[in-house]
Write a protein that holds these residues in place. Structure first.
Motif, short mmCIF file in Angstrom:
data_model
loop_
_atom_site.label_atom_id
_atom_site.label_comp_id
_atom_site.label_asym_id
_atom_site.label_seq_id
_atom_site.Cartn_x
_atom_site.Cartn_y
_atom_site.Cartn_z
N GLN A 1 1.38 -1.13 -0.12
CA GLN A 1 -0.12 0.15 -0.29
C GLN A 1 0.98 0.96 0.79
O GLN A 1 0.40 2.24 -0.20
CB GLN A 1 -1.47 -0.25 1.02
N THR A 2 1.90 1.22 1.05
CA THR A 2 2.92 2.36 0.53
C THR A 2 3.61 2.50 -0.33
O THR A 2 3.63 3.64 -1.05
CB THR A 2 3.41 2.09 2.29
N MET A 3 4.37 1.29 -1.00
CA MET A 3 5.05 1.47 -2.24
C MET A 3 3.66 1.48 -3.60
O MET A 3 4.72 2.60 -4.02
CB MET A 3 5.54 -0.49 -2.54
N ILE A 4 2.31 1.48 -3.69
CA ILE A 4 2.03 1.94 -4.59
C ILE A 4 2.07 3.74 -4.78
O ILE A 4 1.33 4.07 -5.37
CB ILE A 4 0.38 1.38 -4.42
N GLY A 5 1.20 4.11 -3.44
CA GLY A 5 1.99 5.50 -3.34
C GLY A 5 2.68 5.71 -3.14
O GLY A 5 3.15 7.34 -4.83
N LEU A 6 4.09 5.40 -3.09
CA LEU A 6 5.20 6.26 -3.96
C LEU A 6 5.54 6.20 -5.36
O LEU A 6 5.90 6.49 -5.75
CB LEU A 6 6.21 5.53 -3.16
N ILE A 7 4.67 5.09 -5.85
CA ILE A 7 5.05 4.41 -7.44
C ILE A 7 4.01 5.79 -8.33
O ILE A 7 4.37 6.62 -8.78
CB ILE A 7 4.20 3.04 -8.07
N TRP A 8 2.96 6.08 -7.42
CA TRP A 8 1.61 6.70 -8.62
C TRP A 8 2.61 8.31 -8.18
O TRP A 8 2.45 8.96 -9.12
CB TRP A 8 0.38 6.77 -7.24
N SER A 9 2.90 8.45 -7.05
CA SER A 9 3.55 10.05 -7.10
C SER A 9 4.76 9.87 -7.98
O SER A 9 4.52 11.34 -8.61
CB SER A 9 4.13 10.18 -5.55
N SER A 10 5.63 9.53 -8.15
CA SER A 10 6.85 9.21 -9.40
C SER A 10 6.23 9.29 -10.71
O SER A 10 7.06 9.90 -10.72
CB SER A 10 7.78 7.74 -9.13
N VAL A 11 5.38 8.53 -10.89
CA VAL A 11 5.08 8.36 -11.76
C VAL A 11 4.01 9.56 -12.11
O VAL A 11 4.68 10.37 -13.82
CB VAL A 11 3.87 7.46 -12.18
N MET A 12 3.90 10.21 -11.53
CA MET A 12 2.96 11.53 -11.62
C MET A 12 4.34 12.65 -11.58
O MET A 12 3.59 14.00 -12.05
CB MET A 12 1.73 11.71 -10.96
N SER A 13 5.85 12.55 -11.74
CA SER A 13 6.38 13.87 -11.14
C SER A 13 6.83 13.40 -12.16
O SER A 13 8.55 14.21 -12.19
CB SER A 13 7.17 13.74 -9.44
N SER A 14 7.18 12.66 -12.83
CA SER A 14 8.20 12.35 -13.82
C SER A 14 8.04 13.06 -15.12
O SER A 14 8.58 12.61 -16.30
CB SER A 14 8.81 11.26 -14.09
N VAL A 15 7.32 13.84 -15.08
CA VAL A 15 6.70 14.52 -16.82
C VAL A 15 6.30 16.02 -16.24
O VAL A 15 5.90 15.93 -15.44
CB VAL A 15 5.81 13.66 -17.01
N GLU A 16 6.51 16.58 -17.72
CA GLU A 16 6.45 18.36 -17.16
C GLU A 16 4.77 17.77 -17.79
O GLU A 16 4.16 17.69 -19.15
CB GLU A 16 7.22 18.95 -18.34
N TRP A 17 3.84 17.78 -16.86
CA TRP A 17 1.84 18.15 -17.73
C TRP A 17 1.85 19.41 -17.98
O TRP A 17 1.79 20.54 -18.17
CB TRP A 17 1.32 18.38 -16.19
N ASN A 18 1.24 19.51 -19.74
CA ASN A 18 0.29 20.58 -20.23
C ASN A 18 -0.44 21.21 -19.44
O ASN A 18 -1.08 20.79 -18.10
CB ASN A 18 -0.11 20.10 -21.26
N LYS A 19 -0.54 22.87 -19.44
CA LYS A 19 -0.82 23.63 -18.47
C LYS A 19 -2.79 23.76 -18.93
O LYS A 19 -3.51 24.24 -18.33
CB LYS A 19 -0.80 25.24 -18.68
N LYS A 20 -2.61 23.17 -20.04
CA LYS A 20 -4.34 22.75 -20.60
C LYS A 20 -5.11 21.66 -20.33
O LYS A 20 -4.60 20.65 -20.18
CB LYS A 20 -4.15 23.51 -22.09
N GLU A 21 -5.82 21.94 -19.51
CA GLU A 21 -7.22 21.22 -19.15
C GLU A 21 -7.90 19.88 -20.18
O GLU A 21 -7.35 18.86 -20.05
CB GLU A 21 -8.32 22.15 -18.16
N GLU A 22 -7.69 20.98 -21.38
CA GLU A 22 -8.22 20.37 -22.17
C GLU A 22 -7.12 19.06 -22.80
O GLU A 22 -7.39 17.98 -23.47
CB GLU A 22 -8.45 20.73 -23.46
#
Length: 306
Positions: free
Chosen positions: A177-198
């Motif tokens: 459970q702890t690990m999946i939280g860390l993986i999710w955070s890492s996955v979402m932090s490893s990319v520069e997200w587009n600022k446009k919602e669409e």
């Protein structure tokens, strides 16, 4: 003395420096004198007359090697904890960066969480050993997350990342459970997200599709799936551009066998967070209805087969 130091603020620094020097010469005292000094130091720390930075003197190589530091620390922390609770002590340690250095009270060959825990628990300071264990765990998780992000940024093969994560789970005794939280955070932090919602939804789907095998590898338990769902909910709420992406992310992960029907229904019916609840439940309404209908159809087919 406290009032004197408060009144003459410049005395505070000088007093601390003198205590630091004094602690460096602990070997020159008898055991009885050391015990008294440890108790006094603990009281001074509790009263705020000293900062926890004075503990750095106890990391002196000679004092550590001969076991003087650890022995002195036991008496000091007992005295301190008789005046203040562990949260107060922890806050004082964190303030000066001592919270992650307590292992240094022991020689390098004994600098393990297990040894620290046993030593201080046996001495009647379980609270302190639990705190140190928790600190080490937090430190290990931070390092792990950074390493994961680095691996993703480098584009390391997913199978290698999975092997690394499994080793870390074993080595640091981290729950799935702890690990999946860390993986999710890492996955979402490893990319520069587009600022446009669409555009961000499309980008997120593409990105998560790539990493779904990694997420799948560490959601073998229902609780892990639920943890992931809550992390997704939290992330989409905290990052406003993702508010409309929640349902699409969940459906993608359902199709990728990361999230099960049971976990999604449990989240929907009872386990969701308050954050953005109305928005996300509304988004999920049709999909949940579809899941329920599919489940009913499946059950009726089974009954007919019987």
């Amino acid at each position: 003395m406290k009032h004197l130091i408060r009144r003459y603020k410049y005395l505070e620094k000088g007093f601390e420096e003198e205590i630091k020097k004094l602690l460096l010469f602990l070997k020159g005292f008898t055991e009885s004198e050391r015990n008294k000094l440890a108790m006094l130091t603990g009281i001074l720390l509790a009263n705020g007359n000293l900062s926890a930075s004075i503990l750095s003197s106890l990391f002196n190589e000679n004092l550590v090697k001969e076991g003087v530091s650890a022995c002195f620390a036991v008496k000091l922390f007992k005295s301190w904890l008789s005046e203040k609770d562990i949260n107060s002590v922890a806050a004082s340690l964190r303030k000066v960066g001592m919270d992650n250095r307590l292992m240094e009270l022991f020689p390098a060959n004994k600098r393990s969480c297990e040894h620290f825990s046993k030593y201080f628990t046996d001495a009647g300071l379980k609270e302190l050993s639990d705190f140190a264990r928790n600190q080490q765990s937090i430190g290990a998780r931070k390092e792990l997350q950074k390493e994961l992000q680095d691996q993703m940024s480098r584009g390391d093969p997913l199978k290698d990342i999975i092997v690394y994560v499994r080793e870390e789970i074993k080595k640091n005794n981290i729950s799935e459970q702890t690990m999946i939280g860390l993986i999710w955070s890492s996955v979402m932090s490893s990319v520069e997200w587009n600022k446009k919602e669409e555009l961000v939804t499309e980008q997120a789907i593409k990105h998560l599709k790539q990493y779904s095998p990694l997420l799948k590898a560490f959601t073998s338990q229902g609780l892990s799936e639920l943890t992931l769902l809550l992390k997704i909910q939290e992330y989409c709420y905290d990052n406003i551009h993702f508010m409309k992406a929640f349902q699409k992310i969940v459906v993608l992960l359902y199709k990728a066998d990361v999230l099960s029907e049971e976990a999604i229904l449990k989240w929907y019916n009872e386990a969701h967070q308050a954050k953005g609840k109305s928005v996300f439940l509304e988004q999920m309404k049709k999909f949940v209805e579809w899941l329920k209908n599919a489940e009913e159809e499946s059950e009726s087919e089974e009954e007919e087969a019987d």
